[in-house]
Design a protein around this motif. Sequence first.
Motif, PDB file in Angstrom:
ATOM      1  N   ARG A 183      74.153  51.733  -3.613  1.00 42.34           N
ATOM      2  CA  ARG A 183      74.171  52.957  -4.435  1.00 42.34           C
ATOM      3  C   ARG A 183      72.877  52.981  -5.236  1.00 42.34           C
ATOM      4  O   ARG A 183      72.582  52.039  -5.974  1.00 42.34           O
ATOM      5  CB  ARG A 183      75.383  52.951  -5.362  1.00 42.34           C
ATOM      6  N   PHE A 193      72.452  58.798  -4.818  1.00 41.02           N
ATOM      7  CA  PHE A 193      72.746  58.806  -3.384  1.00 41.02           C
ATOM      8  C   PHE A 193      73.149  57.403  -2.924  1.00 41.02           C
ATOM      9  O   PHE A 193      72.884  56.407  -3.580  1.00 41.02           O
ATOM     10  CB  PHE A 193      71.541  59.301  -2.567  1.00 41.02           C
ATOM     11  N   ASP A 194      73.809  57.377  -1.764  1.00 47.02           N
ATOM     12  CA  ASP A 194      74.219  56.120  -1.142  1.00 47.02           C
ATOM     13  C   ASP A 194      73.326  55.815   0.046  1.00 47.02           C
ATOM     14  O   ASP A 194      72.847  56.724   0.735  1.00 47.02           O
ATOM     15  CB  ASP A 194      75.666  56.211  -0.640  1.00 47.02           C
ATOM     16  N   ARG A 250      76.251  48.441   1.995  1.00 45.14           N
ATOM     17  CA  ARG A 250      76.298  49.763   1.352  1.00 45.14           C
ATOM     18  C   ARG A 250      75.685  49.618  -0.038  1.00 45.14           C
ATOM     19  O   ARG A 250      76.078  48.741  -0.803  1.00 45.14           O
ATOM     20  CB  ARG A 250      77.718  50.283   1.271  1.00 45.14           C
ATOM     21  N   ARG A 278      70.319  62.995  -0.450  1.00 41.11           N
ATOM     22  CA  ARG A 278      71.787  62.943  -0.411  1.00 41.11           C
ATOM     23  C   ARG A 278      72.279  61.602   0.108  1.00 41.11           C
ATOM     24  O   ARG A 278      73.282  61.091  -0.347  1.00 41.11           O
ATOM     25  CB  ARG A 278      72.325  64.064   0.464  1.00 41.11           C
ATOM     26  N   SER A 279      71.566  61.060   1.133  1.00 41.13           N
ATOM     27  CA  SER A 279      71.973  59.776   1.696  1.00 41.13           C
ATOM     28  C   SER A 279      70.828  59.179   2.507  1.00 41.13           C
ATOM     29  O   SER A 279      69.909  59.883   2.918  1.00 41.13           O
ATOM     30  CB  SER A 279      73.200  59.925   2.597  1.00 41.13           C
ATOM     31  N   SER A 284      70.460  56.278   5.775  1.00 45.77           N
ATOM     32  CA  SER A 284      71.124  55.381   6.718  1.00 45.77           C
ATOM     33  C   SER A 284      70.064  54.663   7.537  1.00 45.77           C
ATOM     34  O   SER A 284      69.062  55.248   7.933  1.00 45.77           O
ATOM     35  CB  SER A 284      72.093  56.143   7.624  1.00 45.77           C
TER      36      SER A 284
END
Length: 109
Positions: A81, A85-86, A79, A11-12, A14
């Motif tokens: 992509r 997901f990012d 950021r 989903r992501s 970080s």
Amino acid sequence: MLDCGMIGRLRSVSCFEGGAFQWPVASTSYFSFAESGGGVLRDIGTHCLDLLTWWFGEPDEIHYADDAMGGVEANCLVRLRFGGFDATVRLSRDWARPNLYRLEGERGS
């Protein structure tokens, strides 16, 4: 974990790398863009971005911001992509936080 589906579809992502700058320096050249070529992105960001592209391939989109104001950046935000997901990458030379790579999936992280 990704290949076997342990955390499910991503989903992501970080990432945080950095911390307070405490290295002894012999001159101010480290803080001069003309002499060093860049700040935290060039120093530790290359390793973080290399790892992400190794894991996920080339990103579809890239957005970047920093606090350079004409000098070298002490903090930056990237950021990315990647398909579905990012990924958010924060790099710092003055923000005291633990280094962390967090991959959030549908079933865990």
